[in-house]
Design a protein around this motif. Structure first.
Motif, PDB file in Angstrom:
ATOM      1  N   UNK A  49      85.103 -52.194  42.688  1.00 38.28           N
ATOM      2  CA  UNK A  49      83.977 -53.121  42.608  1.00 38.28           C
ATOM      3  C   UNK A  49      83.591 -53.547  44.030  1.00 38.28           C
ATOM      4  N   UNK A  50      82.285 -53.536  44.301  1.00 36.36           N
ATOM      5  CA  UNK A  50      81.717 -53.974  45.573  1.00 36.36           C
ATOM      6  C   UNK A  50      80.877 -55.213  45.307  1.00 36.36           C
ATOM      7  N   UNK A  68      88.063 -55.810  43.120  1.00 35.74           N
ATOM      8  CA  UNK A  68      87.096 -55.909  44.220  1.00 35.74           C
ATOM      9  C   UNK A  68      87.765 -55.423  45.509  1.00 35.74           C
ATOM     10  N   UNK A  69      87.143 -54.424  46.159  1.00 33.71           N
ATOM     11  CA  UNK A  69      87.683 -53.916  47.431  1.00 33.71           C
ATOM     12  C   UNK A  69      86.734 -54.158  48.605  1.00 33.71           C
ATOM     13  N   UNK A  70      85.516 -54.554  48.322  1.00 36.54           N
ATOM     14  CA  UNK A  70      84.497 -54.760  49.378  1.00 36.54           C
ATOM     15  C   UNK A  70      83.806 -56.085  49.097  1.00 36.54           C
ATOM     16  N   UNK A  85      92.134 -67.055  46.020  1.00 35.24           N
ATOM     17  CA  UNK A  85      90.893 -66.528  45.456  1.00 35.24           C
ATOM     18  C   UNK A  85      90.494 -65.173  46.031  1.00 35.24           C
ATOM     19  N   UNK A  86      91.207 -64.679  47.039  1.00 35.93           N
ATOM     20  CA  UNK A  86      90.829 -63.425  47.682  1.00 35.93           C
ATOM     21  C   UNK A  86      91.488 -62.253  46.965  1.00 35.93           C
ATOM     22  N   UNK A  87      90.723 -61.223  46.599  1.00 37.70           N
ATOM     23  CA  UNK A  87      91.304 -60.062  45.897  1.00 37.70           C
ATOM     24  C   UNK A  87      92.392 -59.395  46.744  1.00 37.70           C
ATOM     25  N   UNK A  88      93.478 -58.961  46.101  1.00 40.79           N
ATOM     26  CA  UNK A  88      94.640 -58.433  46.812  1.00 40.79           C
ATOM     27  C   UNK A  88      94.422 -57.034  47.371  1.00 40.79           C
ATOM     28  N   UNK A  89      93.489 -56.283  46.791  1.00 41.46           N
ATOM     29  CA  UNK A  89      93.277 -54.909  47.242  1.00 41.46           C
ATOM     30  C   UNK A  89      92.043 -54.782  48.146  1.00 41.46           C
ATOM     31  N   UNK A  90      91.631 -55.884  48.706  1.00 45.99           N
ATOM     32  CA  UNK A  90      90.426 -55.916  49.531  1.00 45.99           C
ATOM     33  C   UNK A  90      90.594 -55.039  50.779  1.00 45.99           C
ATOM     34  N   UNK A  91      89.560 -54.250  51.067  1.00 42.15           N
ATOM     35  CA  UNK A  91      89.538 -53.408  52.269  1.00 42.15           C
ATOM     36  C   UNK A  91      88.577 -53.964  53.312  1.00 42.15           C
ATOM     37  N   UNK A  92      87.470 -54.510  52.847  1.00 41.79           N
ATOM     38  CA  UNK A  92      86.398 -55.001  53.736  1.00 41.79           C
ATOM     39  C   UNK A  92      86.115 -56.451  53.403  1.00 41.79           C
ATOM     40  N   UNK A  93      86.196 -57.339  54.400  1.00 40.57           N
ATOM     41  CA  UNK A  93      85.912 -58.759  54.201  1.00 40.57           C
ATOM     42  C   UNK A  93      85.042 -59.269  55.341  1.00 40.57           C
ATOM     43  N   UNK A 114      93.668 -54.644  53.842  1.00 43.70           N
ATOM     44  CA  UNK A 114      92.456 -55.047  54.571  1.00 43.70           C
ATOM     45  C   UNK A 114      92.369 -54.303  55.901  1.00 43.70           C
ATOM     46  N   UNK A 115      91.221 -53.635  56.125  1.00 47.80           N
ATOM     47  CA  UNK A 115      91.026 -52.897  57.381  1.00 47.80           C
ATOM     48  C   UNK A 115      89.869 -53.439  58.206  1.00 47.80           C
ATOM     49  N   UNK A 116      88.973 -54.193  57.582  1.00 48.40           N
ATOM     50  CA  UNK A 116      87.796 -54.731  58.299  1.00 48.40           C
ATOM     51  C   UNK A 116      87.724 -56.225  58.051  1.00 48.40           C
ATOM     52  N   UNK A 117      87.702 -57.023  59.129  1.00 48.83           N
ATOM     53  CA  UNK A 117      87.617 -58.474  59.024  1.00 48.83           C
ATOM     54  C   UNK A 117      86.641 -58.995  60.067  1.00 48.83           C
TER      55      UNK A 117
END
Length: 749
Positions: A49-50, A68-70, A85-93, A114-117
């Motif tokens: 989910x984006x 949610x990953x994005x 509240x932050x999704x655990x599998x998030x890649x982009x935030x 997470x790879x992008x912050x």
């Protein structure tokens, strides 16, 4: 590749995967979704989910499910990061443009993927030590434009970043906008052990770096941006040579503050250092000693990073004049030095065995470039030297030494250089050139040999002083036409549309498709019967009119042959002024006459508006009436013999030069004027100048004083009187204004 594009290259690589999904929105089904108090846009792809919640006036991070990953939460009013509240599998935030003041350790420890912050523009004041150390997959971190972070927070911010996979770190604008220059110290950046490839420190008022700061940066670093700071020269400059992986170095826009009225009341204050190792540090990390008895002339050799490819130092107040320095940069390909103060590049500035492809020194007030500068520039393809003062240097390079070694040159820009002429051999070895821009100069002819330029596609000669292209120039260009679809721009020149220029105009009509902007070409002087919009028809019409004159000339020639013995003497007397004029022009052409220089141009084509011819008895009339009326009230530029003639030159030379450099000649005719031998010379030479060079007799305007009008017009001025090239000076003061208005209209017509 443009320098700004290169500066963002690695950033684009890091974001490619995420941006690819955004670009694919047009093919995915988007829908509105709600998470607690936030209304967002969602889309699904590959069971992920984006979510885009940007610009929704959200005050706190809503709860999201772990699919949610994005997640984009930028441009909101979030003031706190809640881990729950932050999704655990998030890649982009993306949390940029919020109101987050504190970043504490552990707030991101449940986001291992997470790879992008992005935390830029968040009003952050405090970053706890190791806040990002748990993000083991972090590749891109942006803390830019949080003005209250300061360099004092960098130790906390970079603590244990070596436990992450950080590749791009943006620290732009983390100090206050105003204040004294800042210093980057050794303990500020803890990047040892990381594999970072991009580091940006722009807009930080950075003035100098301590010793070993540059040296300790990771060898994997490929792009370093220190633009928009206040960098000064220091020992740290020598450490750049140790950055073996660096490919792009951006130090542009140094000491160029932007206009910021709001900064006057900016409450931002730089955070004070609280670090034990700062005590006793000098500005460069150690005491500097200088032996003032040592020689002041030093032959410097500057070593660049061995793999550096792009160096951007534009708009940084760099001043070079007779600098004795050698640059060792074997892999440097793109150099940008525009908008500085490189006044002169002499043979003492050396770049041996370089691989430079693009070199830009435009807008530098440069008046001299030595041929030795480009001795080893055989790889150079793009050279921009526009907006300088190289006209004299280029005009003297008759042997073509300056660009002799530029065999790979493809683009050359010499516009805005005050070039009056270019020698034939200037580009003798540049056979691969594709684009030549010599616009906005003072060229009156085109002599450059174009032999072998089979790849040339654009020749920009616009906004010069070209009246025609002679036969040699046309032959040169025709050779290029056979191999390339060459486009030529001659707009805003002074092209002559007369019989004298018939061959050139006919050639233009035959090759009309090679001339760009041709609809905007104009004739000088204006010719209502000739239009470049209908060039072919105009040339045919001009040819017909020229042929009628040719028949008349042939008839006269036959008549002269029959009556040669009788007419020869008569012609010599009748045309004595014309003969004298031709003799003078011939001497002038072969350089036998030294030309005086009278400055003060107000015209596009001529140095002065009016050459004023008068006798000594009318000097007070000139001083009290003519000069105030025309120079004072009308802003015209006059040549006055008693004021402007230069001593040391023959009177005839002064007269002829004044005629040639003036748009009109005005004669103040009195009885004394008609009796003067020198005034007779000026009047007749002005007539010949108007007929021969200007093609019109109204180049001469007579002011007839009352004493001449009362006694009748003499024969020597009847030709001008019959053509209404005169105006009578009234006796009544009430008619003075009408007289001057009529005179000005005749001058400006």
């Amino acid at each position: 590749m443009h320098i700004m594009g290169m500066m963002k290259f690695s950033y684009c690589v890091l974001l490619f995967g995420c941006l690819y999904h955004v670009e694919s929105l047009s093919t995915l089904a988007r829908s509105t979704c709600t998470f607690e108090n936030a209304t967002c846009i969602c889309w699904h792809q590959y069971n992920a989910v984006y979510v885009n919640c940007s610009g929704g006036n959200v005050e706190s991070i809503p709860g999201f499910n772990d699919s949610v990953i994005w997640l984009d939460l930028s441009h909101n009013r979030i003031n706190e990061i809640r881990l729950q509240t932050i999704p655990k599998h998030l890649i982009h935030l993306d949390l940029s443009w919020n109101e987050i003041k504190n970043v504490t350790r552990g707030v991101f420890n449940s986001l291992p993927e997470l790879s992008f912050l992005d935390l830029s523009y968040c009003k952050i004041h405090y970053v706890e030590e190791g806040s990002f150390s748990d993000l083991h997959n972090l590749r891109h971190l942006n803390i830019s434009f949080n003005r209250n972070v300061g360099f004092a927070s960098l130790p906390n911010l970079t603590f244990h970043l070596n436990k992450t996979r950080i590749g791009s770190l943006h620290l732009n604008g983390i100090t206050c906008r105003t204040g004294a220059g800042t210093t980057l110290k050794r303990h500020h950046l803890d990047l040892i052990g990381t594999n970072i490839t991009e580091l940006s420190l722009e807009s930080n008022r950075l003035e100098i770096c301590e010793r070993d700061v540059i040296k300790n940066l990771p060898k994997t670093l490929e792009l370093l941006s220190m633009a928009k700071n206040r960098l000064k020269t220091g020992i740290y400059v020598l450490e750049f040579a140790l950055m073996t992986g660096l490919k792009v170095l951006n130090t542009s826009f140094q000491q160029n503050p932007s206009f910021c009225p709001a900064c006057v009341l900016d409450p931002c204050r730089d955070k004070k250092e609280n670090f034990a190792n700062t005590a006793g540090d000098s500005i460069n990390g150690y005491e500097q000693h200088y032996d003032y008895n040592s020689p002041q002339t030093i032959n410097w050799t500057i070593y660049s990073p061995p793999n550096l490819e792009t160096f951007d130092f534009r708009s940084s107040t760099l001043y070079l004049l007779n600098t004795d320095v050698s640059v060792h940069a074997p892999n440097l390909r793109h150099v940008y030095f525009q908008h500085n103060f490189i006044v002169s590049l002499t043979k003492n500035f050396r770049m041996k065995n370089n691989s430079i492809v693009s070199f830009d020194i435009s807008h530098n007030f440069c008046s001299h470039v030595s041929p030795q500068i480009f001795e080893d520039s055989r790889h150079l393809k793009h050279l921009n030297m526009s907006h300088n003062y190289l006209g004299q240097d280029l005009g003297k390079d008759t042997e073509g030494q300056l660009f002799k070694n530029l065999e790979s040159l493809e683009m050359l820009d010499l516009s805005f250089n005050k070039i009056a002429s270019l020698p034939k051999l200037l580009l003798g070895n540049s056979k691969r050139v594709r684009f030549i821009n010599i616009s906005n100069n003072r060229l009156s002819d085109w002599k450059i040999s174009m032999s072998g330029m089979s790849k040339l596609v654009l020749l920009d000669l616009s906004q010069n002083k070209l009246t025609t292209l002679d036969e040699n120039a046309r032959t040169n260009i025709e050779r290029v036409f056979k191999h390339s679809n060459l486009s030529i721009d001659l707009s805003e020149n002074v092209l002559q549309c007369s019989c004298k220029n018939e061959e050139f105009l006919t050639w233009m009509s035959e090759n009309e498709h090679h001339f760009i902007n041709i609809d905007n070409y104009t004739c000088s002087p204006p010719n209502d019967g000739f239009s470049f919009k209908t060039l072919k028809k105009s040339v045919i019409s001009l040819s017909k009119s020229c042929k009628s004159y040719l028949g008349w000339y042939v008839g006269c020639a036959v008549a002269l042959a029959v009556f040669c013995s009788f007419v020869t003497g008569w012609l010599l007397v009748k045309n004595k002024w014309k003969i004298r004029y031709i003799i003078y022009k011939s001497k002038q052409k072969f350089g036998w006459i030294k030309q005086p220089s009278i400055h003060g141009s107000t015209s596009v084509n001529y140095e002065h508006d009016i050459f004023l011819s008068y006798s000594g008895c009318t000097l007070m009339f000139v001083l009290n009436e003519v000069i105030p009326r025309l120079e004072g009230n009308r802003n015209m530029k006059l040549i006055i013999k008693d004021r402007d003639y230069l001593p040391g030159f023959p009177k005839t030379d002064n007269i002829m030069h004044s005629l040639q450099e003036s748009r009109k000649t005005v004669c103040v005719v009195s009885k004394t004027y008609l009796e003067s031998r020198w005034r007779d010379y000026e009047l007749n030479m002005a007539k010949i100048e108007g007929i021969v060079d200007r093609g019109r007799l109204d180049f001469v305007i007579l002011i007839l004083l009352p004493e001449v009008c009362k006694s009748g017009y003499p024969s020597k001025i009847m030709d001008l009187v019959m053509r209404n090239c005169y105006v009578e000076y009234p006796e009544e003061p009430c008619a003075y204004d009408d007289f001057w208005e009529k005179l000005v209209n005749m001058i400006e017509s």
